[in-house]
Design an enzyme around this catalytic site. Structure first.
Site, PDB file in Angstrom:
ATOM      1  N   GLY A  11       0.701  -1.155   0.103  1.00 46.84           N
ATOM      2  CA  GLY A  11      -0.025  -0.176  -0.018  1.00 46.84           C
ATOM      3  C   GLY A  11       0.839   1.246  -0.299  1.00 46.84           C
ATOM      4  N   GLY A 101      -2.312  -2.796   9.926  1.00 44.29           N
ATOM      5  CA  GLY A 101      -2.756  -1.628  10.634  1.00 44.29           C
ATOM      6  C   GLY A 101      -4.204  -1.145  10.032  1.00 44.29           C
ATOM      7  N   THR A 103      -8.058  -0.625   9.153  1.00 43.64           N
ATOM      8  CA  THR A 103      -9.277  -0.900   9.918  1.00 43.64           C
ATOM      9  C   THR A 103     -10.473  -1.106   9.171  1.00 43.64           C
ATOM     10  OG1 THR A 103      -9.596   1.652   9.455  1.00 43.64           O
ATOM     11  CG2 THR A 103      -8.482   0.951  11.581  1.00 43.64           C
ATOM     12  N   ASN A 127      -4.976   1.205  15.730  1.00 47.97           N
ATOM     13  CA  ASN A 127      -4.127   2.589  16.159  1.00 47.97           C
ATOM     14  C   ASN A 127      -2.639   2.127  16.908  1.00 47.97           C
ATOM     15  OD1 ASN A 127      -2.968   4.672  17.249  1.00 47.97           O
ATOM     16  ND2 ASN A 127      -5.111   5.716  16.659  1.00 47.97           N
ATOM     17  N   HIS A 158     -11.711  12.606  11.892  1.00 43.43           N
ATOM     18  CA  HIS A 158     -10.834  12.120  10.851  1.00 43.43           C
ATOM     19  C   HIS A 158     -10.869  13.011   9.669  1.00 43.43           C
ATOM     20  CE1 HIS A 158     -10.090   8.655  13.406  1.00 43.43           C
ATOM     21  NE2 HIS A 158      -8.766   8.525  12.785  1.00 43.43           N
ATOM     22  N   HIS A 159      -9.921  12.981   8.600  1.00 50.41           N
ATOM     23  CA  HIS A 159      -9.994  13.781   7.392  1.00 50.41           C
ATOM     24  C   HIS A 159     -11.195  13.045   6.466  1.00 50.41           C
ATOM     25  CE1 HIS A 159      -8.202   9.738   5.743  1.00 50.41           C
ATOM     26  NE2 HIS A 159      -7.526   9.811   6.915  1.00 50.41           N
ATOM     27  N   LYS A 162     -11.425   9.494   4.939  1.00 56.37           N
ATOM     28  CA  LYS A 162     -11.477   8.153   5.476  1.00 56.37           C
ATOM     29  C   LYS A 162     -12.379   7.524   5.052  1.00 56.37           C
ATOM     30  CE  LYS A 162     -11.178   6.146  10.038  1.00 56.37           C
ATOM     31  NZ  LYS A 162     -10.144   5.204   9.774  1.00 56.37           N
TER      32      LYS A 162
HETATM   33  P1  NAD Z   1      -5.159   4.904   1.425  1.00 55.49           P
HETATM   34  O1  NAD Z   1      -6.360   4.746   0.633  1.00 55.49           O
HETATM   35  O2  NAD Z   1      -4.314   6.416   1.367  1.00 55.49           O
HETATM   36  O3  NAD Z   1      -3.941   3.886   1.234  1.00 55.49           O
HETATM   37  C1  NAD Z   1      -4.012   2.720   0.784  1.00 55.49           C
HETATM   38  C2  NAD Z   1      -3.298   2.201  -0.084  1.00 55.49           C
HETATM   39  O4  NAD Z   1      -3.347   0.823  -0.296  1.00 55.49           O
HETATM   40  C3  NAD Z   1      -3.515   2.552  -1.528  1.00 55.49           C
HETATM   41  O5  NAD Z   1      -2.483   3.228  -2.167  1.00 55.49           O
HETATM   42  C4  NAD Z   1      -4.007   1.262  -2.330  1.00 55.49           C
HETATM   43  O6  NAD Z   1      -3.788   1.643  -3.781  1.00 55.49           O
HETATM   44  C5  NAD Z   1      -3.010   0.397  -1.594  1.00 55.49           C
HETATM   45  N1  NAD Z   1      -3.625  -1.030  -1.761  1.00 55.49           N
HETATM   46  C6  NAD Z   1      -4.802  -1.598  -1.597  1.00 55.49           C
HETATM   47  N2  NAD Z   1      -5.070  -2.788  -1.949  1.00 55.49           N
HETATM   48  C7  NAD Z   1      -3.774  -3.227  -2.425  1.00 55.49           C
HETATM   49  C8  NAD Z   1      -3.063  -4.412  -2.731  1.00 55.49           C
HETATM   50  N3  NAD Z   1      -3.899  -5.538  -2.902  1.00 55.49           N
HETATM   51  N4  NAD Z   1      -1.852  -4.647  -2.845  1.00 55.49           N
HETATM   52  C9  NAD Z   1      -1.286  -3.114  -2.838  1.00 55.49           C
HETATM   53  N5  NAD Z   1      -1.610  -2.214  -2.539  1.00 55.49           N
HETATM   54  C10 NAD Z   1      -2.976  -2.105  -2.276  1.00 55.49           C
HETATM   55  O7  NAD Z   1      -5.645   4.755   2.946  1.00 55.49           O
HETATM   56  P2  NAD Z   1      -4.662   5.298   4.358  1.00 55.49           P
HETATM   57  O8  NAD Z   1      -5.133   6.630   4.525  1.00 55.49           O
HETATM   58  O9  NAD Z   1      -3.083   5.047   4.055  1.00 55.49           O
HETATM   59  O10 NAD Z   1      -5.234   4.001   5.180  1.00 55.49           O
HETATM   60  C11 NAD Z   1      -4.996   2.781   4.950  1.00 55.49           C
HETATM   61  C12 NAD Z   1      -5.560   1.946   6.227  1.00 55.49           C
HETATM   62  O11 NAD Z   1      -4.834   2.378   7.534  1.00 55.49           O
HETATM   63  C13 NAD Z   1      -6.938   2.328   6.558  1.00 55.49           C
HETATM   64  O12 NAD Z   1      -7.776   1.308   7.037  1.00 55.49           O
HETATM   65  C14 NAD Z   1      -6.836   3.446   7.914  1.00 55.49           C
HETATM   66  O13 NAD Z   1      -8.080   3.509   8.715  1.00 55.49           O
HETATM   67  C15 NAD Z   1      -5.863   2.616   8.362  1.00 55.49           C
HETATM   68  N6  NAD Z   1      -5.044   3.484   9.338  1.00 55.49           N
HETATM   69  C16 NAD Z   1      -4.573   2.768  10.439  1.00 55.49           C
HETATM   70  C17 NAD Z   1      -3.669   3.523  11.470  1.00 55.49           C
HETATM   71  C18 NAD Z   1      -3.094   2.492  12.621  1.00 55.49           C
HETATM   72  O14 NAD Z   1      -2.174   3.151  13.436  1.00 55.49           O
HETATM   73  N7  NAD Z   1      -3.379   1.380  12.909  1.00 55.49           N
HETATM   74  C19 NAD Z   1      -3.428   4.759  11.482  1.00 55.49           C
HETATM   75  C20 NAD Z   1      -3.808   5.575  10.081  1.00 55.49           C
HETATM   76  C21 NAD Z   1      -4.738   4.545   9.216  1.00 55.49           C
END
Ligand code: NAD
Length: 270
Positions: A11, A101, A103, A127, A158-159, A162
């Protein structure tokens, strides 16, 4: 000296993906072995090919975990529930550990994570920031003392991009409080109280959501009685806090047997 832990970020062009790459490059005990992104992904203006900037570190940039495989031992995944499950299955078949990470998983998907974790080391946490995980401890204590007689409301912001609501962090906060009080979150959660008339049921836990601008992540939990209330708030102002937590999780996980772990365990807060 202990060897560095080799990680891959999947990702990689996402909001978190790019932050994770920065954090991996800065962490002295982490070696960024690969950056994986879907072919042609141009999310928020970054083409997978543009990630070539990280290639100066000898990083494998690919849309295939099979190709990246020889370059890493721990996969760091912040993608989507469906993609994370595919990656988890791949890790369990290929003897890799995984930090998830992402959600927004439903109940059945969480059961699948549980099942895969029997043969795979997995850290799964909605988180990864130190502050939020400390907050979970504070919520446990507050619920023990005040939870039985107060109104409990969880508000999160959140932004605008999300995808899931309420946030995984808000749900985790609710789960910790419900567990402490011996309640079942699925039965006592109320999502929004618009149009509510009549007295509030004190056994419920309320959730409210705000989506606006570029808010990185705000959470407030209120324990309100007649005459006083306690409010516990956490505000994340940079995604780096989650990314650094993910690096800490990856380093810790590289030394663990198969099993499902959370950030409380990674941080030694249990
Ligand atoms: P985002 O949409 O900006 O990024 C997700 C990325 O994953 C995209 O670039 C997408 O193309 C890629 N992706 C999806 N499926 C894929 C695959 N099969 N192979 C390769 N790449 C793939 O989202 P984001 O804002 O970066 O958030 C991602 C996730 O993380 C969300 O679920 C968010 O809620 C979560 N998050 C968790 C925490 C934490 O601390 N655990 C913090 C922030 C965000």
């Amino acid at each position: 000296m202990t060897a560095k832990v080799r990680v891959a970020v999947v990702g990689a062009s996402g909001r978190m993906g790019r932050t994770l790459i920065e954090a991996a490059k800065q962490h002295e005990m982490i070696y960024l072995g690969a950056a994986v992104e879907r072919k042609g992904s141009t999310l928020i203006g970054v083409d997978a090919g543009e990630l070539a900037g990280v290639g100066t570190m000898n990083v494998a940039i690919t849309d295939s975990l099979d190709i990246a495989s020889e370059h890493f031992d721990v996969l760091i995944d912040f993608t989507s529930p469906e993609s994370s499950l595919v990656h988890l299955e791949w890790c369990s078949k290929n003897n890799k550990a995984i930090v998830i990470g992402t959600t927004g998983f439903n109940h059945a998907q969480k059961e699948m994570i549980n099942a895969f974790a029997e043969q795979t080391p997995v850290v799964f946490a909605p988180n990864m920031s130190v502050g939020v995980n400390l907050t979970l401890k504070l919520l446990e204590l507050t619920a023990k003392v005040m939870g039985d007689y107060t109104d409990i409301e969880i508000t999160e912001g959140h932004h605008r991009f999300k995808k899931d609501a309420p946030s995984g962090t808000a749900l985790k906060m609710g789960e910790v409080i419900a567990d402490t009080l011996g309640r079942d979150l699925e039965e006592c959660a109320v999502y929004g109280r618009e149009g509510m008339t009549g007295e509030r049921d004190r056994n419920t836990i309320g959730f409210s959501t705000i989506r606006a601008g570029d808010i990185v992540g705000d959470h407030t939990v209120m324990f309100a009685d007649i005459g006083e209330r306690v409010e516990i708030t956490h505000k994340a102002t940079s995604r780096m806090t989650f990314a650094n937590g993910a690096m800490r999780a990856a380093y810790w996980l590289s030394d663990q047997d198969s099993g499902l772990y959370d950030m409380q365990q990674v941080l030694g807060l249990n």
